[in-house]
Design an enzyme around this catalytic site. Structure first.
Site, PDB file in Angstrom:
ATOM      1  CE  LYS A  87      -3.807   2.548   0.820  1.00 54.54           C
ATOM      2  NZ  LYS A  87      -4.673   2.280   2.297  1.00 54.54           N
ATOM      3  CB  VAL A  88       2.703   3.067  -2.266  1.00 58.16           C
ATOM      4  CG1 VAL A  88       3.772   1.929  -2.005  1.00 58.16           C
ATOM      5  CG2 VAL A  88       1.927   3.016  -3.716  1.00 58.16           C
ATOM      6  CB  SER A  89       1.533   8.179  -1.324  1.00 61.20           C
ATOM      7  OG  SER A  89       1.477   7.990   0.166  1.00 61.20           O
ATOM      8  CB  THR A 139      -1.706  11.335  -2.229  1.00 59.63           C
ATOM      9  OG1 THR A 139      -1.182  10.072  -2.686  1.00 59.63           O
ATOM     10  CG2 THR A 139      -2.418  11.720  -3.260  1.00 59.63           C
ATOM     11  CB  ALA A 140      -1.658  14.421   2.157  1.00 61.61           C
ATOM     12  CG  HIS A 183      -5.867   8.407   7.260  1.00 58.42           C
ATOM     13  ND1 HIS A 183      -6.564   8.571   5.835  1.00 58.42           N
ATOM     14  CD2 HIS A 183      -4.783   7.693   6.934  1.00 58.42           C
ATOM     15  CE1 HIS A 183      -5.759   7.679   4.969  1.00 58.42           C
ATOM     16  NE2 HIS A 183      -4.645   7.249   5.691  1.00 58.42           N
TER      17      HIS A 183
END
Length: 312
Positions: A87-89, A139-140, A183
């Site tokens: 799981k990655v950005s 990504t944020a 989140h």
């Protein structure tokens, strides 16, 4: 780190390809797949059924928990020692797609679920502000930089990278002028006496009409097309099983949610596990390519090749 055990059973559903016809999944003789994902409720909810052997015919997973900034680094380093599934950005995709393929399911996109910029005082001018962020490879952060380019004359000031859990206290205590959070902080920032200065996802949706891309599932290309397709079917089946009987995944979710209030965990899952988790679809792919193309135009990431997102 190994997965925690859960109790309860659930009916298995046969995974199918996009045509609706059953696709062969990995059998019991297939080597285990190493996977690393975060302990966040959306990830443990999505992967619970697979992690606990309830998806028929699926390869056995060897699970490691790691925050996404750690998995981003693992994906960028790559090599034989790195897990087959991560799981990655979405922000790191331009750096890892030679070795890893983007899976069309399992990740986090959505609407109304974007990162927030928080301040201590409402209405604070952020021109030249000192802003805390959890990572510059997230990504944020891309969404933040694109928002700032559109809305803050002269831009923000110093960027301070700090662990996610330290950001809201730092804003509250005046160590920084603003903080970029993701989140569960969407649901808890008022507890720190903070104010929402801007919603990165709201800006993205208003300017593009597309969902917000946050976290992706990638897998090594050298698994080959057949195993990659079977892996995607496994993840879809795990998601569907979690939706069908959410109470079965609850022990696993709460065991790894770092003492998060169960109601907040439920909000977290409701926000980040949605139709795009089951399948990216046209809007999902358009959002990912749109984000990365615009970020490349701003010089934030390398440009994607025309077939970079093709699966498998």
């Amino acid at each position: 780190m190994t997965t925690a055990e859960t109790t309860g059973t659930t009916e298995a559903t046969e995974a199918t390809g996009t045509s609706g016809e059953p696709r062969r999944q990995d059998g019991p003789g297939t080597p285990a797949l190493r996977i690393a994902y975060s302990p966040c409720p959306n990830d443990t909810f999505v992967f619970d059924a697979w992690a606990h052997g309830r998806v028929p015919g699926a390869a056995a997973p060897e699970v490691t928990f790691a925050d996404i900034d750690v998995t981003n680094g693992i994906a960028e380093r790559g090599g034989e020692s790195s897990p087959e599934v991560l799981k990655v950005s979405y922000a790191v995709l331009p750096y890892v797609l030679d070795e890893y393929a983007l899976l069309p399911c399992g990740g986090a996109l959505g609407r109304g679920c974007g990162p927030l910029v928080l301040t201590k005082e409402p209405g604070r001018d952020l021109s030249g502000a000192r802003v805390a962020v959890p990572s510059e490879r997230s990504t944020a952060y891309l969404l933040f930089r694109l928002w700032a380019a559109d809305t803050i004359p002269g831009g923000v000031g110093e960027i301070v990278v700090m662990p996610f859990h330290e950001i809201m206290p730092a804003v509250r205590d005046g160590a920084v002028d603003a903080g970029l959070v993701i989140h569960e902080a969407r649901f808890t920032f008022q507890n720190y006496g903070l104010h929402r200065a801007a919603d990165m996802g709201e800006h993205w949706e208003n300017t593009t009409g597309l969902p917000i891309p946050l976290g992706a599932i990638v897998a090594k290309r050298d698994l080959g097309a057949e195993r990659l397709s079977a892996l995607a079917d496994t993840i879809r089946a795990s998601v569907r099983m979690a939706w069908a009987e959410p109470e079965v995944s609850r022990p696993y979710v709460l065991a790894h949610s770092q003492e998060m209030d169960p109601a907040v965990a439920d909000q977290h899952i409701g926000l980040y596990v949605n139709e795009f988790t089951e399948d990216l679809g046209e809007d999902g792919y358009a959002a990912i390519r749109g984000l990365l193309e615009r970020a490349a135009t701003e010089g934030l990431v390398p440009a994607l090749g025309p077939d970079a997102l093709r699966f498998p």
